[in-house]
Scaffold this motif. Structure first.
Motif, PDB file in Angstrom:
ATOM      1  N   SER A   1      47.292  15.472  85.413  1.00 20.54           N
ATOM      2  CA  SER A   1      46.055  15.397  86.254  1.00 20.54           C
ATOM      3  C   SER A   1      44.853  15.745  85.764  1.00 20.54           C
ATOM      4  O   SER A   1      44.948  16.868  84.874  1.00 20.54           O
ATOM      5  N   ASP A   2      43.865  15.072  86.000  1.00 20.85           N
ATOM      6  CA  ASP A   2      42.477  15.775  85.555  1.00 20.85           C
ATOM      7  C   ASP A   2      41.762  16.349  86.458  1.00 20.85           C
ATOM      8  O   ASP A   2      41.091  17.320  86.259  1.00 20.85           O
ATOM      9  N   VAL A   3      42.036  16.243  87.896  1.00 20.29           N
ATOM     10  CA  VAL A   3      41.628  16.837  89.031  1.00 20.29           C
ATOM     11  C   VAL A   3      42.645  17.134  89.914  1.00 20.29           C
ATOM     12  O   VAL A   3      43.815  16.442  90.042  1.00 20.29           O
ATOM     13  N   VAL A   4      42.631  18.251  90.474  1.00 21.91           N
ATOM     14  CA  VAL A   4      43.562  18.938  91.698  1.00 21.91           C
ATOM     15  C   VAL A   4      42.677  19.348  92.706  1.00 21.91           C
ATOM     16  O   VAL A   4      41.753  20.040  92.797  1.00 21.91           O
ATOM     17  N   ILE A   5      42.924  18.773  93.869  1.00 22.03           N
ATOM     18  CA  ILE A   5      42.249  18.853  95.260  1.00 22.03           C
ATOM     19  C   ILE A   5      43.424  19.591  96.162  1.00 22.03           C
ATOM     20  O   ILE A   5      44.449  19.170  96.414  1.00 22.03           O
ATOM     21  N   ASN A   6      43.223  20.660  96.502  1.00 21.70           N
ATOM     22  CA  ASN A   6      43.928  21.712  97.406  1.00 21.70           C
ATOM     23  C   ASN A   6      43.571  21.699  98.807  1.00 21.70           C
ATOM     24  O   ASN A   6      42.530  22.126  99.357  1.00 21.70           O
ATOM     25  N   LEU A   7      44.131  20.860  99.911  1.00 23.30           N
ATOM     26  CA  LEU A   7      43.791  20.667 101.064  1.00 23.30           C
ATOM     27  C   LEU A   7      44.726  21.339 102.038  1.00 23.30           C
ATOM     28  O   LEU A   7      44.656  21.255 103.250  1.00 23.30           O
ATOM     29  N   ILE A   8      45.594  22.097 101.362  1.00 23.65           N
ATOM     30  CA  ILE A   8      46.727  22.838 102.168  1.00 23.65           C
ATOM     31  C   ILE A   8      46.120  23.935 103.087  1.00 23.65           C
ATOM     32  O   ILE A   8      45.485  24.634 102.840  1.00 23.65           O
ATOM     33  N   GLY A   9      46.567  23.844 104.411  1.00 21.24           N
ATOM     34  CA  GLY A   9      46.013  24.554 105.400  1.00 21.24           C
ATOM     35  C   GLY A   9      46.807  24.583 106.819  1.00 21.24           C
ATOM     36  O   GLY A   9      47.236  23.540 107.189  1.00 21.24           O
ATOM     37  N   ARG A  10      46.918  25.729 107.557  1.00 22.40           N
ATOM     38  CA  ARG A  10      47.727  25.724 108.731  1.00 22.40           C
ATOM     39  C   ARG A  10      46.652  26.521 109.732  1.00 22.40           C
ATOM     40  O   ARG A  10      45.987  27.606 109.103  1.00 22.40           O
ATOM     41  N   ASN A  11      46.715  26.529 110.991  1.00 22.78           N
ATOM     42  CA  ASN A  11      46.177  27.255 111.889  1.00 22.78           C
ATOM     43  C   ASN A  11      47.356  28.025 112.915  1.00 22.78           C
ATOM     44  O   ASN A  11      46.932  28.409 113.859  1.00 22.78           O
ATOM     45  N   TYR A  12      48.474  27.865 112.443  1.00 13.60           N
ATOM     46  CA  TYR A  12      49.820  28.690 113.010  1.00 13.60           C
ATOM     47  C   TYR A  12      50.660  28.918 111.917  1.00 13.60           C
ATOM     48  O   TYR A  12      50.876  28.467 110.951  1.00 13.60           O
ATOM     49  N   GLU A  13      51.460  30.088 112.320  1.00 12.17           N
ATOM     50  CA  GLU A  13      52.275  30.458 111.142  1.00 12.17           C
ATOM     51  C   GLU A  13      53.743  30.025 111.584  1.00 12.17           C
ATOM     52  O   GLU A  13      53.963  29.653 112.901  1.00 12.17           O
ATOM     53  N   THR A  14      54.747  29.894 110.863  1.00 14.40           N
ATOM     54  CA  THR A  14      56.038  29.234 111.105  1.00 14.40           C
ATOM     55  C   THR A  14      56.951  30.530 110.442  1.00 14.40           C
ATOM     56  O   THR A  14      56.571  31.279 109.937  1.00 14.40           O
ATOM     57  N   LYS A  15      58.284  30.330 110.610  1.00 11.87           N
ATOM     58  CA  LYS A  15      59.538  31.189 110.169  1.00 11.87           C
ATOM     59  C   LYS A  15      59.407  31.160 108.528  1.00 11.87           C
ATOM     60  O   LYS A  15      59.777  31.984 108.103  1.00 11.87           O
ATOM     61  N   ASN A  16      58.828  30.174 107.981  1.00  8.81           N
ATOM     62  CA  ASN A  16      58.670  29.845 106.853  1.00  8.81           C
ATOM     63  C   ASN A  16      57.610  30.179 105.881  1.00  8.81           C
ATOM     64  O   ASN A  16      57.854  30.698 104.762  1.00  8.81           O
ATOM     65  N   PHE A  17      56.325  30.015 106.684  1.00  7.11           N
ATOM     66  CA  PHE A  17      55.000  30.185 105.946  1.00  7.11           C
ATOM     67  C   PHE A  17      54.194  31.109 106.863  1.00  7.11           C
ATOM     68  O   PHE A  17      54.047  30.767 107.785  1.00  7.11           O
ATOM     69  N   SER A  18      53.767  32.071 106.136  1.00  7.42           N
ATOM     70  CA  SER A  18      52.463  32.954 106.821  1.00  7.42           C
ATOM     71  C   SER A  18      51.461  32.499 106.402  1.00  7.42           C
ATOM     72  O   SER A  18      51.316  31.512 105.388  1.00  7.42           O
ATOM     73  N   PHE A  19      50.443  32.810 107.236  1.00  7.33           N
ATOM     74  CA  PHE A  19      48.979  32.518 106.673  1.00  7.33           C
ATOM     75  C   PHE A  19      48.745  32.955 105.132  1.00  7.33           C
ATOM     76  O   PHE A  19      48.175  32.435 104.392  1.00  7.33           O
ATOM     77  N   ASP A  20      49.176  34.025 104.809  1.00  2.33           N
ATOM     78  CA  ASP A  20      49.004  34.682 103.351  1.00  2.33           C
ATOM     79  C   ASP A  20      49.687  33.858 102.308  1.00  2.33           C
ATOM     80  O   ASP A  20      49.046  33.467 101.396  1.00  2.33           O
TER      81      ASP A  20
END
Length: 383
Positions: free
Chosen positions: A120-139
């Motif tokens: 890739s020439d460009v990478v766009i990061n749009l990953i975000g959440r407004n709640y936590e799950t057992k698999n992923f925390s905000f950090d």
């Protein structure tokens, strides 16, 4: 005028053939890496202008609009996904055959991230959440995940990195969502010098959680602080348009953008606007913040997401633009954002009762919301 080899020997019959030429507009030179990109084919969906973009978070609210915008201009788009590929199948028709490339990945797996960005020439990061799950925390999502993607992108020779944040992201905010987004911005800048940070206000559109929630829960819509939260709602297609311009313009390298509505609203004013459009009362009830937050914590322990106490915290955060002169806005990109009063109806018309379904946007003789012309290149992208 040239004669096609297929027609040699046939007198009086020739097919005119033009020599393909390239202009300056077909060549892009990246400032950060010096990489030269040459376009192929005519400009548009059925071409490739030499650029390949990886869009993390492609299946989210904003992601589908960004992918559609890039694909229709001839960008080859890699769409990393979790779960099964059928979850992002709707993205494939947004681009020409072979231009939308799904790739499975895990945010905690550096090797899979590297596979998604290596070409890739460009990478766009749009990953975000407004709640936590057992698999992923905000950090893990907003800080470590953003840092890993930025570091691996730099090591893979990616020319441009665009990171999506929020206009309310501050290290001293009273919301864990905004605090981690602010720290994520810092990690991205450290890991990828020249990265673009895009801070957007609350977005509205067909799949939003602002206008649609007011229409969906019109019989019992809960608010805090007497719905006096200050909002700067912005159309999701305008944000996608801005990201596309940032991606294409080399003069924007390293800049930070805040994308928001020039007009400020309170949540109560937005509720009143929705009432006007759907021709029905939105029954909103003010709940003490501490009580609503305590009730929302009960939903935190459920296996599936319904709501969260983090969502209650976000209902108290005012969207205030930064006063730093270095921060860029829609105006610096040459974009005239949609007006909420003119654009909102198309997203919530289906909440009208049957007797008002075919009503026009404005009552007879009412001219406050008279429609204004919208630039052709700024129209909504419907996926």
């Amino acid at each position: 005028m040239f004669t096609s080899p297929l027609n040699r020997g046939f007198k009086g019959f020739a097919i005119p053939t033009k020599l393909a030429k390239r202009g300056k507009a077909d060549v892009v030179v990246r400032k950060t890496t010096g990489k030269v990109l040459v376009g192929r084919g005519a400009y548009g969906r059925q071409s490739w202008h030499g650029q390949t973009a990886t869009v993390f978070g492609c299946s989210g609210f904003l992601g589908r609009y960004v992918v559609a915008r890039l694909a229709r201009e001839g960008t080859k788009v890699i769409v990393p996904y979790r779960g099964i590929s059928e979850n992002i199948r709707y993205l494939k028709p947004t681009g020409d055959l072979g231009m939308i490339i799904p790739m499975e990945f895990d945010l905690r797996n550096p090797k899979q991230i590297e596979e998604c960005v290596r070409h890739s020439d460009v990478v766009i990061n749009l990953i975000g959440r407004n709640y936590e799950t057992k698999n992923f925390s905000f950090d893990q999502v907003h800080v470590l995940g953003a840092q890993n993607i930025a570091e691996i992108s730099r090591e893979s020779g990616v020319s441009r990195f665009i990171h999506m944040s929020h206009i309310g992201a501050k290290t001293n905010a009273h919301s864990d969502v905004m605090v981690t987004k602010a720290f994520g911005e810092q990690r991205v800048r450290e890991s990828f010098p020249g990265a673009n940070i895009v801070r957007s206000a609350t977005m509205y559109g067909y799949e939003d959680e602002l206008l649609n929630n007011m229409g969906k829960f019109k019989d019992f819509y809960m608010t805090v602080n007497r719905a006096q939260q200050k909002l700067r709602p912005v159309c999701v297609s305008d944000v996608a348009h801005a990201i596309d311009i940032i991606r294409d313009n080399e003069d924007t390298v390293g800049q930070t953008f805040e994308l928001y509505n020039p007009k400020e609203y309170t949540r109560k004013e937005v509720i009143e606007l929705v009432e006007f459009f759907i021709r029905e009362k939105v029954w909103h009830f003010n709940i003490p913040t501490s009580l609503l937050r305590m009730a929302a914590r009960v939903f935190d322990i459920l296996p599936y997401y319904y709501t969260s106490h983090h969502a209650v915290d976000l209902m108290s955060i005012n969207e205030t633009p930064s006063t730093e002169k270095s921060i860029q806005t829609f105006a610096d990109l040459g974009i005239q954002p949609h007006t909420l009063e003119l654009a909102a109806l198309q997203y919530i018309r289906h909440y009208r009762s049957s007797q008002h379904e075919e009503d026009p946007m404005e009552p007879k003789g009412y001219k406050a919301f008279r429609k204004l012309p919208v630039p052709v290149d700024n129209k909504d992208i419907v996926v």
